[in-house]
Write an enzyme that holds these catalytic residues in place. Structure first.
Site, PDB file in Angstrom:
ATOM      1  N   ARG A  74       0.787  -1.236   0.000  1.00  0.00           N
ATOM      2  CA  ARG A  74       0.000   0.000   0.000  1.00  0.00           C
ATOM      3  C   ARG A  74       0.812   1.276   0.000  1.00  0.00           C
ATOM      4  NH1 ARG A  74      -5.000  -1.791   4.041  1.00  0.00           N
ATOM      5  NH2 ARG A  74      -5.586  -3.560   2.740  1.00  0.00           N
ATOM      6  N   HIS A 201       2.428 -10.970 -21.820  1.00  0.00           N
ATOM      7  CA  HIS A 201       2.125 -12.367 -21.568  1.00  0.00           C
ATOM      8  C   HIS A 201       1.280 -12.861 -22.746  1.00  0.00           C
ATOM      9  CE1 HIS A 201       3.405 -11.388 -17.557  1.00  0.00           C
ATOM     10  NE2 HIS A 201       3.171 -12.606 -17.110  1.00  0.00           N
ATOM     11  N   GLU A 204       0.189 -18.565 -22.351  1.00  0.00           N
ATOM     12  CA  GLU A 204       0.511 -19.196 -21.062  1.00  0.00           C
ATOM     13  C   GLU A 204      -0.468 -20.350 -20.861  1.00  0.00           C
ATOM     14  OE1 GLU A 204      -0.030 -16.662 -17.642  1.00  0.00           O
ATOM     15  OE2 GLU A 204       0.842 -18.131 -16.259  1.00  0.00           O
TER      16      GLU A 204
HETATM   17  N1  ADE Z   1       0.595 -11.904 -13.044  1.00  0.00           N
HETATM   18  C1  ADE Z   1       1.390 -12.486 -12.166  1.00  0.00           C
HETATM   19  N2  ADE Z   1       1.711 -13.727 -12.563  1.00  0.00           N
HETATM   20  C2  ADE Z   1       1.100 -13.920 -13.735  1.00  0.00           C
HETATM   21  C3  ADE Z   1       1.047 -14.987 -14.648  1.00  0.00           C
HETATM   22  N3  ADE Z   1       1.685 -16.151 -14.434  1.00  0.00           N
HETATM   23  N4  ADE Z   1       0.307 -14.854 -15.754  1.00  0.00           N
HETATM   24  C4  ADE Z   1      -0.344 -13.716 -15.987  1.00  0.00           C
HETATM   25  N5  ADE Z   1      -0.333 -12.690 -15.161  1.00  0.00           N
HETATM   26  C5  ADE Z   1       0.389 -12.779 -14.042  1.00  0.00           C
HETATM   27 ZN    ZN Z   2       4.210 -13.580 -15.564  1.00  0.00          ZN
END
Ligand code: ADE
Ligand code: ZN
Length: 337
Positions: A74, A201, A204
């Site tokens: 915070r 990202h 995944e």
């Molecule tokens: N934020 C933190 N870890 C993540 C992950 N593995 N995939 C997507 N966003 C994230």
């Molecule tokens: Zn990540």
């Protein structure tokens, strides 16, 4: 069983960590301390309990808990503390440079915080760690598409209006469900217009199309994870042709069941296709991992030699946004092989 992992030799290799989330570096002890600091009931009473709470049945459960942790960070001093702790821990893994994500929209949009004090707290923590370790670093403020694109854009405008000296890139984390129904592209365009490259990202939990989308629409020059690309040879080739690295986190992929088992992990396929790979720990204490554990997984899962490990270290340094002269100095120490 193959050769034992030469951990001391790998620790001694200069390397960069390019895929890690600052909020995901909060270990159980720090989480309990933050909860006490803010008079908040922690999710568990003790270190063992928090470590147990850091076990997930999949991505949604992880994200929910990740945002709980984020909500405990915070004040500027909280950010200073966790940044200094993370950099110090990374240095012990042989990391000479890190580019770490900060969930900017989580703090700004969801928790109504201002970016300036967050940024300045992080910079203070990193500066202290650099004085002690010599490490260098950059920030990757990121957006999460579970929030409306318009809100993410407003938040990132405030990020780019503050000091951008330490920003390595602008990123995208979180779930990918709304990528095609809302327009996040202008955020990355805005970042580029102020000289900040895009990373994202992708692939995944999703497939190769996500990776293609991040490259072609967001203009991402590095992909976090990207393992879904292995489902489509054309997308693997796209990564090779455009010279885009994937910052892969094998331990995270196992912890969040993005792959069913080590044997199913596409790291060997990606390496064989010629994709440039760097290794990251993603959210290390949340996945019971550290960067050297990731190198050990790669060693085992892809049957790497020491030269193969050195190549991953070299990739991480070369694909960082650190100044070229600095990279050359690290590469000279890393050596050939
Ligand atoms: N934020 C933190 N870890 C993540 C992950 N593995 N995939 C997507 N966003 C994230
Ligand atoms: Zn990540």
């Amino acid at each position: 069983m193959g050769e034992p992992f030469p951990i001391d030799a790998v620790r001694a290799m200069p390397k960069a960590e390019l895929h890690v989330h600052l909020e995901g570096t909060v270990d159980a002890t720090t989480l309990l301390m933050l909860a006490e600091r803010h008079g908040v009931q922690p999710p568990a009473e003790d270190v063992e309990g928090v470590d147990e709470w850091y076990r997930f049945d999949g991505f949604p459960m992880f994200l929910e808990r990740y945002f709980t942790v984020l909500g405990l960070i915070r004040t500027p001093d909280d950010f200073r503390l966790i940044a200094e702790r993370y950099l110090t821990a990374a240095s012990e893994q042989g990391v000479v440079h890190t580019e770490f994500h900060v969930s900017a929209t989580g703090h700004i949009v969801e928790n109504s915080k201002e970016w300036g004090p967050i940024h300045d707290g992080i910079v203070a923590g990193c500066t202290a760690a650099t004085a002690a370790t010599g490490m260098s670093w950059g920030l990757i403020p990121d957006i999460s598409p579970h929030l409306p694109a318009a809100d993410c854009l407003e938040a990132m405008k405030t990020v780019f209006a503050h000091d951008t000296t330490y920003l390595a890139a602008a990123g995208m984390g979180g779930p990918a469900d709304t990528w095609t129904t809302d327009d996040f592209v202008p955020i990355f365009d805005l970042a580029r217009s102020v000289g900040i490259p895009a990373v994202s990202h992708a692939g995944e939990h999703g497939g190769a199309d996500e990776v293609r989308f991040a490259v072609e629409q967001f203009g991402a020059v590095r992909i976090q994870h990207g393992i879904g690309a292995a489902q489509d040879p054309d997308v693997l080739q796209l990564l090779v042709d455009r010279d885009i690295a994937c910052d892969v986190c094998p331990g995270s992929n196992l912890a969040l069941a993005a792959v069913g088992s080590a044997a199913e992990h596409p790291l060997p396929t990606m390496l064989a296709a010629g994709v440039t790979i760097t290794l990251g720990s993603d959210d290390p204490p949340m996945f019971q991992t550290r960067l050297l554990d990731e190198y050990e997984r790669a060693w085992q899962w892809a049957g790497l030699s020491l030269d193969g490990v050195r190549a991953l270290c070299r990739n991480s340094l070369e694909r960082s946004f650190a100044p070229r002269e600095q990279v050359d100095d690290w590469l000279a120490v890393l050596g050939a092989g």
